[in-house]
Write an enzyme that holds these catalytic residues in place. Sequence first.
Site, PDB file in Angstrom:
ATOM      1  N   HIS A 165      19.427  18.931 -13.104  1.00 31.07           N
ATOM      2  CA  HIS A 165      18.458  19.197 -14.164  1.00 31.07           C
ATOM      3  C   HIS A 165      19.010  20.255 -15.123  1.00 31.07           C
ATOM      4  O   HIS A 165      19.819  21.100 -14.723  1.00 31.07           O
ATOM      5  CB  HIS A 165      17.157  19.766 -13.574  1.00 31.07           C
ATOM      6  N   CYS A 252      11.539  25.171  -9.475  1.00 34.92           N
ATOM      7  CA  CYS A 252      10.952  23.873  -9.055  1.00 34.92           C
ATOM      8  C   CYS A 252       9.771  24.021  -8.118  1.00 34.92           C
ATOM      9  O   CYS A 252       8.947  23.120  -7.998  1.00 34.92           O
ATOM     10  CB  CYS A 252      11.972  22.988  -8.369  1.00 34.92           C
TER      11      CYS A 252
HETATM   12  C1  CIR Z   1      15.375  16.122  -6.304  1.00 36.70           C
HETATM   13  O1  CIR Z   1      16.532  15.712  -6.225  1.00 36.70           O
HETATM   14  O2  CIR Z   1      14.561  15.649  -7.090  1.00 36.70           O
HETATM   15  C2  CIR Z   1      14.943  17.241  -5.379  1.00 36.70           C
HETATM   16  N1  CIR Z   1      15.626  17.135  -4.139  1.00 36.70           N
HETATM   17  C3  CIR Z   1      15.213  18.581  -6.023  1.00 36.70           C
HETATM   18  C4  CIR Z   1      14.357  18.839  -7.231  1.00 36.70           C
HETATM   19  C5  CIR Z   1      14.582  20.161  -7.835  1.00 36.70           C
HETATM   20  N2  CIR Z   1      13.720  20.346  -8.947  1.00 36.70           N
HETATM   21  C6  CIR Z   1      13.973  21.138  -9.967  1.00 36.70           C
HETATM   22  O3  CIR Z   1      15.051  21.686 -10.081  1.00 36.70           O
HETATM   23  N3  CIR Z   1      13.056  21.249 -10.926  1.00 36.70           N
END
Ligand code: CIR
Length: 260
Positions: A165, A252
Amino acid sequence: MSATRFTHAILRAPAASVTQGLRAVDTGTPDAAQFRADHAAYMQALRAAGASIVALPALEDFPDSVFVEDAALCLPEGAVILRPGAPSRLGEAAAMAPTLDALYGRVARIAEGFIEGGDILVTDRDILVGLSARTDAAGVAALRAVVEPWGHSVRVLVTPPDVLHFKTDCGLLDGETVLATARLTASGCFEGYRVIEVVAGEEACANCVRFNDVVLFPAGYPKTATRLREAGYDLVELPNDQAALIDGGMSCLSLRFTPS
Ligand code: CIR
């Protein structure tokens, strides 16, 4: 608008299925009990920073649902239910909707394309959105159609290849200062902003969260922590090892907002 002052935060308890969370590279499976303990510490830090916590129950069907930031965007004028680009995460948006419908007078829904909150950095001036493997042009256009009438300007950027991201590589330190990796800064995306770079070798700490007077910061990155303290920021260091195994960081784990 202040992008760093809030009264509330939404968190969702980690599911036992968090062990199945998505990851770009498998470097180990998170320990669910340790994840819960780290999550509790994160919640406590937000409380100490002045947050009223909206604590949502775990969703076993969605291993990554603890990362609530990717399902919605909270702005002073209203909330936006996003459309996560990871197929296993799409249903997290619908699961978040009733909570935001109850908290906000105005809730918009993205109906086309894909966009995850991890690709959206809200500053005092702009909404910066990074195109990525999870966020496409149609999703950004749909977001723009919602937030521009609310008075926000949207700047579209490109999340570097192999970076999950946009905010994997940056975090807001104050209204016009970002902490960022050298590779993201080099893309020129922070023109007009003050940038503090993470120390080389500590790239994994770029994703931090400013909540009122403190910066929530992952423990284990002492050189960058020192750099930030010397720049005058009040850091709260929190364990992030378990979330990091499935590519999660500080931002997140919560949606920060002030109800309108
Ligand atoms: C994913 O790959 O979607 C999750 N394991 C990690 C999401 C992390 N989210 C973020 O950085 N906003």
